[in-house]
Each structure stands twice: as structure tokens, then as C-alpha cells.
Design a protein around this motif. Sequence first.
Motif, short mmCIF file in Angstrom:
data_model
loop_
_atom_site.label_atom_id
_atom_site.label_comp_id
_atom_site.label_asym_id
_atom_site.label_seq_id
_atom_site.Cartn_x
_atom_site.Cartn_y
_atom_site.Cartn_z
N GLN A 148 7.46 -40.19 8.51
CA GLN A 148 7.91 -39.09 8.79
C GLN A 148 7.87 -38.23 7.60
O GLN A 148 7.47 -37.08 7.34
CB GLN A 148 9.06 -38.69 9.64
CG GLN A 148 8.94 -39.17 11.19
CD GLN A 148 7.71 -38.60 11.94
OE1 GLN A 148 6.65 -39.08 12.20
NE2 GLN A 148 8.00 -37.32 12.22
N PHE A 149 8.43 -38.87 6.43
CA PHE A 149 8.57 -38.24 5.27
C PHE A 149 7.17 -37.98 4.57
O PHE A 149 6.71 -36.84 3.97
CB PHE A 149 9.41 -39.02 4.12
CG PHE A 149 9.34 -38.30 2.98
CD1 PHE A 149 10.42 -37.39 2.52
CD2 PHE A 149 8.54 -38.82 1.78
CE1 PHE A 149 10.30 -36.68 1.37
CE2 PHE A 149 8.74 -37.92 0.66
CZ PHE A 149 9.49 -37.11 0.39
N TYR A 150 6.38 -39.05 4.46
CA TYR A 150 5.07 -39.08 4.16
C TYR A 150 4.11 -37.74 4.93
O TYR A 150 3.34 -37.28 4.22
CB TYR A 150 4.33 -40.41 4.20
CG TYR A 150 4.79 -41.29 2.95
CD1 TYR A 150 4.84 -41.14 1.70
CD2 TYR A 150 5.45 -42.54 3.42
CE1 TYR A 150 5.11 -41.83 0.78
CE2 TYR A 150 5.80 -43.40 2.54
CZ TYR A 150 5.92 -43.02 1.19
OH TYR A 150 6.32 -44.12 0.12
N LYS A 151 4.25 -37.88 6.19
CA LYS A 151 3.31 -37.01 6.97
C LYS A 151 3.71 -35.66 6.63
O LYS A 151 2.95 -34.59 6.57
CB LYS A 151 3.64 -37.30 8.40
CG LYS A 151 3.03 -38.49 8.77
CD LYS A 151 3.16 -38.52 10.42
CE LYS A 151 2.47 -39.93 11.06
NZ LYS A 151 3.00 -40.18 12.40
N ALA A 152 5.12 -35.18 6.08
CA ALA A 152 5.47 -33.93 5.73
C ALA A 152 5.01 -33.65 4.57
O ALA A 152 4.51 -32.39 4.00
CB ALA A 152 6.89 -33.69 6.01
N LEU A 153 5.18 -34.70 3.62
CA LEU A 153 4.65 -34.47 2.03
C LEU A 153 3.30 -34.21 2.32
O LEU A 153 2.91 -33.21 1.16
CB LEU A 153 5.03 -35.65 1.32
CG LEU A 153 4.59 -35.52 -0.11
CD1 LEU A 153 5.34 -34.75 -1.07
CD2 LEU A 153 4.77 -37.02 -0.64
N LEU A 154 2.35 -34.84 2.77
CA LEU A 154 1.01 -34.59 2.60
C LEU A 154 0.37 -33.29 3.41
O LEU A 154 -0.52 -32.76 3.09
CB LEU A 154 0.34 -35.71 3.54
CG LEU A 154 0.46 -37.16 3.02
CD1 LEU A 154 -0.19 -38.14 3.83
CD2 LEU A 154 0.08 -37.01 1.66
N ALA A 167 8.10 -31.24 -5.08
CA ALA A 167 7.65 -31.63 -3.91
C ALA A 167 8.70 -32.15 -2.96
O ALA A 167 8.63 -32.13 -1.98
CB ALA A 167 6.52 -33.04 -4.37
N ALA A 168 9.63 -32.94 -3.64
CA ALA A 168 10.60 -33.67 -2.81
C ALA A 168 11.61 -32.31 -1.97
O ALA A 168 11.77 -32.18 -0.83
CB ALA A 168 11.88 -34.24 -3.43
N GLN A 169 11.71 -31.02 -2.95
CA GLN A 169 12.28 -30.20 -2.31
C GLN A 169 11.55 -29.34 -1.20
O GLN A 169 12.10 -28.67 -0.19
CB GLN A 169 12.56 -29.08 -3.59
CG GLN A 169 13.42 -27.61 -2.69
CD GLN A 169 14.79 -27.88 -2.10
OE1 GLN A 169 15.15 -29.15 -1.98
NE2 GLN A 169 15.22 -26.87 -1.61
N ALA A 170 10.39 -29.44 -1.28
CA ALA A 170 9.29 -28.87 -0.26
C ALA A 170 9.55 -29.35 1.11
O ALA A 170 9.31 -28.66 1.98
CB ALA A 170 7.89 -28.64 -0.70
N VAL A 171 9.74 -30.58 0.85
CA VAL A 171 9.91 -31.51 2.27
C VAL A 171 11.41 -31.38 2.77
O VAL A 171 11.65 -31.17 4.00
CB VAL A 171 9.48 -33.05 2.18
CG1 VAL A 171 9.84 -33.74 3.35
CG2 VAL A 171 7.97 -33.08 1.60
N GLN A 172 12.38 -31.57 1.71
CA GLN A 172 13.67 -31.62 2.23
C GLN A 172 14.47 -30.33 2.35
O GLN A 172 15.33 -30.18 3.16
CB GLN A 172 14.34 -32.52 1.65
CG GLN A 172 13.94 -33.89 1.11
CD GLN A 172 14.14 -34.59 2.42
OE1 GLN A 172 13.13 -34.95 2.77
NE2 GLN A 172 15.24 -35.31 2.57
N LYS A 173 13.87 -29.22 1.78
CA LYS A 173 14.83 -28.25 1.74
C LYS A 173 16.33 -28.13 1.62
O LYS A 173 17.04 -27.65 2.34
CB LYS A 173 14.41 -27.36 2.96
CG LYS A 173 12.93 -26.92 2.83
CD LYS A 173 12.77 -26.29 4.25
CE LYS A 173 11.36 -25.86 4.36
NZ LYS A 173 10.33 -26.97 4.12
#
Length: 373
Positions: A148-154, A167-173
Amino acid sequence: MKALAAGIGVVFLSPFLLGGAAMMMATASEAAQTSSSAFQCLTDIDTDAVTEQITKILDGASGKDVHIEGLDLPEVQIPNAATIVATGISLDVPTKGQIIALATAMQESRLRNLAGGDRDSLGLFQQRPSQGWGTAQDIHDPVYASEQFYKALLKVDGWQQMTVTQAAQAVQKSGYPDAYAQWEPLATTLQKAIAATFPGVGKGDAGKDTEATPSVSGCGTTSDGSSFGPIPEGAIPKGYKIPKGTDPRARTAIVWAMQQLGTMYQWGGSCTNPRGEDPMGRCDCSSLMQQAYAHAGITLTRTTYTQVNEGKAVSPKHLQPGDLIFSRGSAARPEHVGMYLGSGLAIEAPRTGKPVRITPLKDWAILAARRVV
């Protein structure tokens, strides 16, 4: 590569899946304590030594016999890290994406499959069922959580050109967007070490890797400052604070330099009376550095050309507040100097017609950096 990666996923992930229910779980209070605990950044890591220790764990050795600086529960953390890397390989995620995932899990859970956290956050990445990441049972599966993390990152546009923090913040907020940076060196080493233990994964195999943009979000340097948005000249960006743990002498120099914000640049100015009537009492780039550190009890030479030899050299990737940063010209003979403030920001006296101001590191082409405290 896809077939090979899928095979790796089957061989290496299955034991972790089978052991998922037995993974160490922490309470919500422990999760909160973990996410807020301090970490001293690791910059000089022996990858070969770490690989040897990781191999011991994956071969079934007791955690008591394994020692990896930065990991306090290697018998739990290494299998989880291996799951994250193997999942990334099976999804053809480039190496940088795997490093981002590891750094994120280190910050969010210290690579532990947590039973709780802030509100309904769970698992390695502290994903929330209420935010659509899946059911609690799903999120507690390290493979599912990693996927799920990778899918959100991509899905993040331009993530490969971002720093690890961005990049981490763009996914995690996250409410602490700069916290991921501290884990980048260890995450990089773990990815390399773990990938090396996977048979058949050679150079370039890990997600058809491409050359990643160098990150400035390593230890000390938490971001490139872009998160502050446009910064009015002569102003302190909203939300900026001198980072905790800053050397007291560097703190004094930073405070004095910021007191000169808005004063106009004067080439050759002494910076001894920046707000006075005499223009030659104003600051140029090097006199701002000299006088800021003079107020901290540290003597610097007068020019940019000589200040580049002060103190000791440090990597632009591992800046600490108070470090001098140099640009324009060449590394041996730079033409401009500023001071790193932390949080991806620098203060400078830029050029004729401009005031002393704070700028993001993304606007700097850093040729050299020096630590004078």
C-alpha cells in the motif's frame, strides 16, 4: 526481472507472513513514545559489516548476537525491513523508493509492527483504516502494508526527483514532515545490505533502478526548505525555529544574523552597524558571517575566499545549523557564502540592491560547506 522479483517475494516473504501474528506488537502509548524519541543520525556506516549482521538474522541467529547501530531490536526490525525491500523488488520499485519506504517505517514505527499509535494508526507505516489504507487486519500484514505504501508513492508525481523527506511526506502527510530525513543514511545502508542477500538480484535489478537525484535530506539537513513556500525578503518563515540541539555558539551566530534581516547589502561593508547611516557599516555576504560568529566568540577571516578554509569541511548532505555554505565560482574559490539555519533554510546577504534574507536550500548550488564550531 518481474518473474525473478516475484520469486524472491515468495521465497523471502512467506516466512514473514507466517510469522505475522507473532510479530512484536506495541501498545498505543509505546507507539507514541517511539515516534517522538530522539535519534542520533548515522552518517558513516559500514555497509559490509551491516550486511554480515543482517545475514545472521535472516539465517535465524538470535538478536543477542547481532549488533547494528540504530536498531535496538534487530531480530524484529530486520525481518520487517527485509519484507519492505523484498516487496519493493517484487513490485519493480526502484532502489530510491525502497529507501524512502524504509526511512518512513523507521520514523513511523522504528520498523516494528505496532498495534496502535496516533488515533487509529497501525502497523509498520502507521496507516489508518479510517483513511482508506485497509482494515486493521490488512494493515497488520507487513507485506500488505508495504504494498500500500509503494502504490501510494508511485502515484506521487515526480517522487524520484524529490528528497526522501519530501516523498515520504507526500505519502504520509505527517505532522512532523522533516522527521524522515534523520533515517536516510541507515535506510540506504539497510536497503543495500538486504538486497545483497537476495540470490539472483544483481546490479540494476532492484526495480530497474535509475540514478536518483542526490538528496539533501540526510542527517542534520532536514529538507531543501521548499515546504515553507515563498519567503518574503527580510522575513523569518512562519513556523521556523532554530532546531533543538544546535550548538550554543552556532545558535548565537544564527540569532545575531537574523537580527540583521532586511538590512541592505553593501559590497565591502563591515557589518559592524548594519542599521546605521553609513553604508559601509552594512553587511556583505562574508562580513555577515564574520560578525555573526564574532558575537559567538569565534573569529573568522574577512572574505569568502578565506572563509572556505575555516573550520572543517562537511558534506552538503549532512549540514548542521550554523554551517557555512558556499556557492558561485568554484569549490576552491567560491564567490558567495551563507549560513545554514536548519530546516532546509539559509541566511545570506545576497548582492547589491537586495536585503539580508532567508532562502531555501533548493535555491542554492552548494559547492562547499564548512563547520566552524
